[in-house]
Design an enzyme around this catalytic site. Structure first.
Site, PDB file in Angstrom:
ATOM      1  N   HIS A  26      34.684  34.819  54.830  1.00  0.00           N
ATOM      2  CA  HIS A  26      35.943  34.362  54.664  1.00  0.00           C
ATOM      3  C   HIS A  26      35.931  33.456  55.660  1.00  0.00           C
ATOM      4  O   HIS A  26      36.091  34.110  56.900  1.00  0.00           O
ATOM      5  CB  HIS A  26      37.073  35.529  54.217  1.00  0.00           C
ATOM      6  N   HIS A  66      49.099  40.650  43.218  1.00  0.00           N
ATOM      7  CA  HIS A  66      49.947  41.021  43.844  1.00  0.00           C
ATOM      8  C   HIS A  66      51.015  41.539  43.025  1.00  0.00           C
ATOM      9  O   HIS A  66      50.914  40.654  41.817  1.00  0.00           O
ATOM     10  CB  HIS A  66      50.282  40.546  44.818  1.00  0.00           C
ATOM     11  N   HIS A  81      35.554  30.378  49.112  1.00  0.00           N
ATOM     12  CA  HIS A  81      36.723  29.159  49.132  1.00  0.00           C
ATOM     13  C   HIS A  81      37.168  27.912  50.011  1.00  0.00           C
ATOM     14  O   HIS A  81      38.369  28.331  50.981  1.00  0.00           O
ATOM     15  CB  HIS A  81      37.936  30.378  48.978  1.00  0.00           C
ATOM     16  N   ASP A 115      38.360  34.186  43.464  1.00  0.00           N
ATOM     17  CA  ASP A 115      39.216  35.341  44.058  1.00  0.00           C
ATOM     18  C   ASP A 115      40.593  35.126  43.317  1.00  0.00           C
ATOM     19  O   ASP A 115      41.750  35.478  44.239  1.00  0.00           O
ATOM     20  CB  ASP A 115      39.685  34.011  45.357  1.00  0.00           C
ATOM     21  N   PHE A 142      39.913  43.587  42.924  1.00  0.00           N
ATOM     22  CA  PHE A 142      40.304  44.744  41.875  1.00  0.00           C
ATOM     23  C   PHE A 142      40.800  45.889  41.883  1.00  0.00           C
ATOM     24  O   PHE A 142      41.484  46.621  41.524  1.00  0.00           O
ATOM     25  CB  PHE A 142      38.988  45.343  40.922  1.00  0.00           C
ATOM     26  N   ARG A 143      40.982  46.365  43.743  1.00  0.00           N
ATOM     27  CA  ARG A 143      42.204  46.948  44.170  1.00  0.00           C
ATOM     28  C   ARG A 143      41.917  48.154  43.839  1.00  0.00           C
ATOM     29  O   ARG A 143      42.397  49.051  44.772  1.00  0.00           O
ATOM     30  CB  ARG A 143      43.390  46.691  43.689  1.00  0.00           C
ATOM     31  N   ASN A 175      37.741  44.659  50.532  1.00  0.00           N
ATOM     32  CA  ASN A 175      38.880  44.631  50.995  1.00  0.00           C
ATOM     33  C   ASN A 175      40.248  45.951  50.112  1.00  0.00           C
ATOM     34  O   ASN A 175      41.630  45.847  49.705  1.00  0.00           O
ATOM     35  CB  ASN A 175      39.846  43.940  51.406  1.00  0.00           C
TER      36      ASN A 175
HETATM   37  O1  DOR Z   1      44.041  35.365  49.038  1.00  0.00           O
HETATM   38  C1  DOR Z   1      43.358  36.098  49.462  1.00  0.00           C
HETATM   39  N1  DOR Z   1      44.262  37.032  48.786  1.00  0.00           N
HETATM   40  N2  DOR Z   1      42.235  35.830  49.899  1.00  0.00           N
HETATM   41  C2  DOR Z   1      41.916  36.491  50.532  1.00  0.00           C
HETATM   42  O2  DOR Z   1      40.809  36.477  51.392  1.00  0.00           O
HETATM   43  C3  DOR Z   1      41.961  38.297  50.633  1.00  0.00           C
HETATM   44  C4  DOR Z   1      43.093  38.416  48.679  1.00  0.00           C
HETATM   45  C5  DOR Z   1      43.415  39.660  48.185  1.00  0.00           C
HETATM   46  O3  DOR Z   1      43.206  40.417  48.354  1.00  0.00           O
HETATM   47  O4  DOR Z   1      45.020  38.925  48.303  1.00  0.00           O
END
Ligand code: DOR
Length: 454
Positions: free
Chosen positions: A195, A324, A249, A320, A79-80, A110
């Site tokens: 992962h 973006h 995944h 997942d 969720f960034r 992340n």
């Molecule tokens: O495709 C992906 N996007 N795989 C990941 O492990 C991280 C994720 C992301 O955070 O964009």
């Protein structure tokens, strides 16, 4: 009349009666089965099953022709927030979850900065208190510097476990070497999600992506061997320390064949993307909008994943959700970032697979409700049974509807399934006995809470 109603409501033993719905229940043998039964809710918990339809309650919800699942848990979303809120934040991400019938999300570390210290977990939990619409919990990210502090951070209320990236993906979280992985597995008892892609192989093969310069080269760069090797390495460490890891995944036939004999050491996640889309068609049609890590692979892998799902090798389906912006996704491959939206489409897509008889509704409830609650040890979640939280995903198994970009509440506003008509749709999401979403209307007074773990 009003007075009587008020008098009756103060005397009612239930806050809410949900009547006439078909519920997916867990019986005393632990088996899931469907049964039409009326539910009595009090103080956010399921107080009784099998009530008479005229039982008095402060409020009544008629679920005639609808099916009631335990509140769905999506145990892998990105969720960034903080840092990347132009893609998503805790408010937009959890809105999208509720619209898709997801009651609870477990969010990945992340972000920017990474969620890898106690202070960062506390910061996310504080943000979520005022912004999250669904229930939530957060992963702490493993680094080479924090193996010895992970266990205590993961004991925080609202922390669902530890996330390890063995291969680089979005962001810079990475633990690629066995020395550090060993220290993590040695020190940690809380759930660990991994992962699995081998960093050395990814680096060695990167030229395939840069030279190929087309999204269809993504699964050739990040090949099966790189995923399998990492999966084998982490499972070997889990065996060494006699514990279980949760491998995220899994997308290949070879990994499923390996994991089938490793149920003592690993629980397994798969994604609706891998069960629905396949190469090369998805790359030809969607380009970078099908680019994710690990990659979507060819049809024979998808066939093997369905077989693994039926044989019980797969324990969990997560989305997942990795948003973006279009601007970012429109960059030429491989400068385009990896990740697809998914939290809002997890339930409708999988209900469509149920309608197409690829799996039973009971098996789906295991994969998106009961098993994630069990694996991550979430208190009061994942089942419709007395004493459990009154979180529900109420679905119409027969409703046909088109998934469209305009329906997506995620900040980025796109889905790889735009234009796809599905059979089966989330109609309502309830959190602790309160309707949070009803047919795409969100109720602003209802908010999510941090999940507790045992
Ligand atoms: O495709 C992906 N996007 N795989 C990941 O492990 C991280 C994720 C992301 O955070 O964009």
């Amino acid at each position: 009349m009003r007075l009587n109603q008020d008098k009756e409501s103060t005397m009612s033993s239930y806050d809410l009666l949900i009547k006439n719905g078909e519920c997916v229940l867990t019986d005393s043998q632990g088996r899931l089965r469907r049964e039409k039964t009326n539910l009595g809710i009090k103080d956010g918990k399921i107080l009784a099953l099998g009530l008479a339809a005229n039982t008095s309650a402060k409020a009544v919800l008629d679920a005639q022709h609808l099916t009631i699942l335990p509140g769905v848990i999506d145990s892998q979303v990105h969720f960034r927030e903080p840092g990347l809120t132009h893609k998503e934040d805790l408010y937009t991400g959890t809105l999208s979850a509720l619209c898709g019938g997801v009651a609870t999300i477990f969010e990945m570390p992340n972000t920017s900065p990474n969620t890898s210290t106690q202070a960062r977990i506390d910061e996310k939990l504080n943000l979520a208190q005022s912004k999250a619409k669904s229930h939530y919990a957060f992963f702490v990210g493993a680094t080479n510097d924090n193996p010895e502090s992970l266990e205590s951070i993961a004991q925080t209320k609202g922390c669902c476990g530890i996330k390890i990236f063995m291969g680089s993906s979005t962001g810079d979280l990475l633990v690629s070497e066995d020395t550090y992985l060993d220290r993590i597995l040695k020190n940690v008892t809380r759930p660990i999600s991994v992962h699995c892609e081998d960093e050395k192989l990814l680096i060695a093969r990167k030229s395939i992506a840069t030279q190929g310069a087309l999204p269809r080269f993504h699964p050739k760069w990040r090949n099966v061997e790189s995923a399998l090797r990492a999966t084998q390495r982490i499972v070997a460490l889990a065996e060494k320390y006699r514990r279980k890891v949760h491998v995220l995944h899994i997308a290949s036939a070879e990994e499923m064949a390996f994991l089938k004999n490793k149920k003592h050491a690993a629980t397994v996640e798969c994604l609706p993307q891998y069960l629905t889309l396949s190469a090369p068609e998805c790359y030809e049609r969607l380009g970078t909008y099908a680019q994710m890590n690990p990659p979507i692979r060819e049809q024979h892998h998808q066939d093997a994943l369905w077989k693994a799902l039926r044989e019980g090798v797969i324990d969990v389906l997560g989305s997942d959700h990795a948003p973006h912006t279009r601007e970012e996704k429109d960059k030429p491959y491989p400068r385009s970032p990896s990740g697809l939206t998914g939290v809002q489409t997890l339930v409708p897509l999988m209900l469509n697979h149920v309608a197409q008889k690829r799996l039973s509704l009971e098996r789906l409830v295991e994969l998106i409700c009961r098993n994630p609650a069990h694996i991550f040890r979430a208190k009061g979640k994942g089942q419709i049974a007395v004493g459990f939280d009154a979180d529900f995903t109420i679905v119409d198994l027969k409703k046909q509807k088109m998934i469209s970009n305009s329906w997506i509440r995620s900040r980025v506003g796109w889905t790889p399934y735009d234009g796809m008509t599905v059979e089966g749709w989330p109609m309502m999401t309830l959190l602790k006995g309160q309707i949070a979403m009803r047919e795409d209307t969100l109720f602003s007074n209802v908010i999510g809470e941090a999940v507790e773990f045992y």
